[in-house]
Structures are given as C-alpha cells and as structure tokens.
Design an enzyme around this catalytic site. Structure first.
Site, PDB file in Angstrom:
ATOM      1  N   GLY A 140       0.835  -1.193   0.000  1.00 26.88           N
ATOM      2  CA  GLY A 140       0.000   0.000   0.000  1.00 26.88           C
ATOM      3  C   GLY A 140       0.867   1.240   0.000  1.00 26.88           C
ATOM      4  CD  GLN A 190       3.253   5.774   2.936  1.00 30.65           C
ATOM      5  OE1 GLN A 190       2.283   5.254   2.387  1.00 30.65           O
ATOM      6  NE2 GLN A 190       4.155   5.075   3.599  1.00 30.65           N
ATOM      7  CB  CYS A 249       5.173   2.022   8.136  1.00 31.67           C
ATOM      8  SG  CYS A 249       4.766   3.627   7.425  1.00 31.67           S
ATOM      9  CG  LEU A 250       6.544   0.883   2.075  1.00 35.00           C
ATOM     10  CD1 LEU A 250       5.957   1.111   0.679  1.00 35.00           C
ATOM     11  CD2 LEU A 250       7.652  -0.163   2.015  1.00 35.00           C
ATOM     12  CG  HIS A 300      -0.759   1.231   7.441  1.00 34.13           C
ATOM     13  ND1 HIS A 300       0.159   0.751   8.346  1.00 34.13           N
ATOM     14  CD2 HIS A 300      -0.051   2.035   6.596  1.00 34.13           C
ATOM     15  CE1 HIS A 300       1.356   1.255   8.081  1.00 34.13           C
ATOM     16  NE2 HIS A 300       1.257   2.029   7.005  1.00 34.13           N
ATOM     17  CD  GLU A 301      -1.275   2.483   2.867  1.00 39.11           C
ATOM     18  OE1 GLU A 301      -0.781   3.623   2.835  1.00 39.11           O
ATOM     19  OE2 GLU A 301      -0.575   1.465   3.035  1.00 39.11           O
ATOM     20  CG  HIS A 337       0.437   6.693   5.780  1.00 40.70           C
ATOM     21  ND1 HIS A 337       1.548   7.161   6.434  1.00 40.70           N
ATOM     22  CD2 HIS A 337       0.673   5.375   5.557  1.00 40.70           C
ATOM     23  CE1 HIS A 337       2.414   6.167   6.608  1.00 40.70           C
ATOM     24  NE2 HIS A 337       1.906   5.064   6.091  1.00 40.70           N
TER      25      HIS A 337
HETATM   26  O1  K1U Z   1       1.749   2.397   3.804  1.00 41.29           O
HETATM   27  C1  K1U Z   1       2.825   1.823   3.906  1.00 41.29           C
HETATM   28  O2  K1U Z   1       3.723   2.270   4.603  1.00 41.29           O
HETATM   29  C2  K1U Z   1       3.014   0.519   3.186  1.00 41.29           C
HETATM   30  C3  K1U Z   1       2.873  -0.702   4.090  1.00 41.29           C
HETATM   31  C4  K1U Z   1       1.415  -1.107   4.121  1.00 41.29           C
HETATM   32  C5  K1U Z   1       0.996  -2.080   5.195  1.00 41.29           C
HETATM   33  C6  K1U Z   1       1.673  -3.242   5.454  1.00 41.29           C
HETATM   34  C7  K1U Z   1       1.230  -4.119   6.439  1.00 41.29           C
HETATM   35  C8  K1U Z   1       0.092  -3.843   7.150  1.00 41.29           C
HETATM   36  C9  K1U Z   1      -0.572  -2.669   6.905  1.00 41.29           C
HETATM   37  C10 K1U Z   1      -0.143  -1.791   5.916  1.00 41.29           C
HETATM   38  C11 K1U Z   1       3.751  -1.812   3.500  1.00 41.29           C
HETATM   39  O3  K1U Z   1       3.528  -2.237   2.422  1.00 41.29           O
HETATM   40  S1  K1U Z   1       5.075  -2.398   4.477  1.00 41.29           S
HETATM   41  C12 K1U Z   1       5.757  -3.687   3.468  1.00 41.29           C
HETATM   42  C13 K1U Z   1       4.972  -4.943   3.455  1.00 41.29           C
HETATM   43  O4  K1U Z   1       4.060  -5.126   4.236  1.00 41.29           O
HETATM   44  C14 K1U Z   1       5.262  -5.992   2.447  1.00 41.29           C
HETATM   45  C15 K1U Z   1       6.309  -5.880   1.574  1.00 41.29           C
HETATM   46  C16 K1U Z   1       6.569  -6.882   0.647  1.00 41.29           C
HETATM   47  C17 K1U Z   1       5.779  -7.998   0.590  1.00 41.29           C
HETATM   48  C18 K1U Z   1       4.731  -8.137   1.471  1.00 41.29           C
HETATM   49  C19 K1U Z   1       4.465  -7.133   2.388  1.00 41.29           C
HETATM   50 ZN    ZN Z   2       2.786   3.263   6.287  1.00 45.07          ZN
END
Ligand code: K1U
Ligand code: ZN
Length: 161
Positions: A46, A51, A94-95, A136-137, A140
């Site tokens: 997401g 971001q 979270c990225l 989560h998004e 943000h």
């Molecule tokens: O919004 C963001 O920071 C992105 C975040 C979204 C998220 C992940 C987990 C739970 C709720 C919201 C991410 O994508 S973190 C990376 C991640 O979860 C992932 C990366 C590669 C493969 C599978 C998952």
């Molecule tokens: Zn995030």
C-alpha cells in the site's frame, strides 16, 4: 510512469492532514500510476500520496500474494463509513518507518466509500489484510503513523517520531 521518492520519519510532512481532491482527471491518474510503480518497487502492499510528498487523499494498494495475478486498487477521497466492534491485531510494516514492525489493533472489518481510478463512486467492504491495510493508509492521510497507534496501545513505550 516514474518512480517517486518515499519520504521517511521524522519528515514533518508525514504529520500533514491530506486534502480531498476535487475529482479524478488525467493528472491524478498519472500520480496514481507513479505511486503504484513506486509501491511495487519498494516493495510494499500500500502507499498513500503523502508518502511521496503529495498531500492529497489518494491511496494505491495491491495485497495479492507472490504468484497471484496483480490486483491494483485505487482509492480517492476514501472514507470509513462503518467499522466493526470486533478488532484484530496485525504486525504492520510501514515504508515510511523502515524496518519496524508493530502489532497494531484495529477494527477487523470496515466499509469504505471512495472514488475509483475512473472517478466513479464505490463502496467496498473489507476484512483481513485488506481492512488492515486500508485503515493503515487512511491513517497516513490523517498524519498518523503506526508508531503513534502502537504508543497509544502500549503507553509505557515512548517512541518519538
Ligand atoms: O503504507 C505503507 O507504509 C506501506 C505498508 C502497508 C501495510 C503493510 C502491512 C500492514 C498494513 C499496511 C507496507 O507495504 S510495508 C511492506 C509490506 O508489508 C510488504 C512488503 C513486501 C511484501 C509483502 C508485504
Ligand atoms: Zn505506512
């Protein structure tokens, strides 16, 4: 399409409350295309526009697992119109806060009203990872990071972001 830089904490832009968009046009679709490419490259499931430094209420997501066909989703001006009393805890990443995974408790199911990629009104009911990720998004878009939620739920932990 172009890759955009993902901003990370403690960048103060992550605390900004994003503004609704007036409608979906080609410029907004170009932003959503860039966001999706940036999210896939990260990799992530997401991404909210803030971001990449754009304070608009726009989200892209794809929660398809490896080996499954890509399922990109676009949410413009998303609003939670219903959330369950039942909750679920998920280890969220979270990225914008790299390398930290926190258990966050949220409503297990929710209903979201939004505009899609073509600007059409849609309502989606979500559960599981889809519900967790969209909440989560939307956090943000409201300037909230998982560390803030985690700190609220575990008041002994002092995380300064
Ligand atoms: O919004 C963001 O920071 C992105 C975040 C979204 C998220 C992940 C987990 C739970 C709720 C919201 C991410 O994508 S973190 C990376 C991640 O979860 C992932 C990366 C590669 C493969 C599978 C998952
Ligand atoms: Zn995030």
């Amino acid at each position: 399409m172009a890759l955009r830089e993902i901003i990370t904490a403690p960048d103060s832009r992550l605390k900004v409350i994003s503004k609704p968009v007036a409608g979906v046009d080609d410029a907004l679709r170009a932003l959503m295309d860039d966001m999706l490419e940036t999210m896939y490259a990260a990799p992530g499931i997401g991404l909210a526009a803030i971001q990449v430094g754009v304070p608009k209420r726009v989200i892209v997501m794809d929660i398809a697992r490896e080996g499954e066909p890509p399922t990109p989703r676009y949410f413009v001006n998303p609003e939670i119109v219903w959330a369950s009393d039942e909750t679920a805890v998920y280890e969220e990443g979270c990225l914008s806060v790299p390398e930290i995974y926190d258990g966050v408790e949220r409503p297990a199911r929710c209903r979201i009203a939004y505009l899609d990629y073509d600007g059409k009104k849609q309502v989606m009911e979500a559960g599981g990872l889809l519900a967790t990720c969209i909440q989560h998004e939307i956090d943000h878009l409201n300037g909230i990071l998982i560390a803030h939620r985690y700190q609220k739920q575990h008041t002994k932990n002092k995380i300064v972001i």
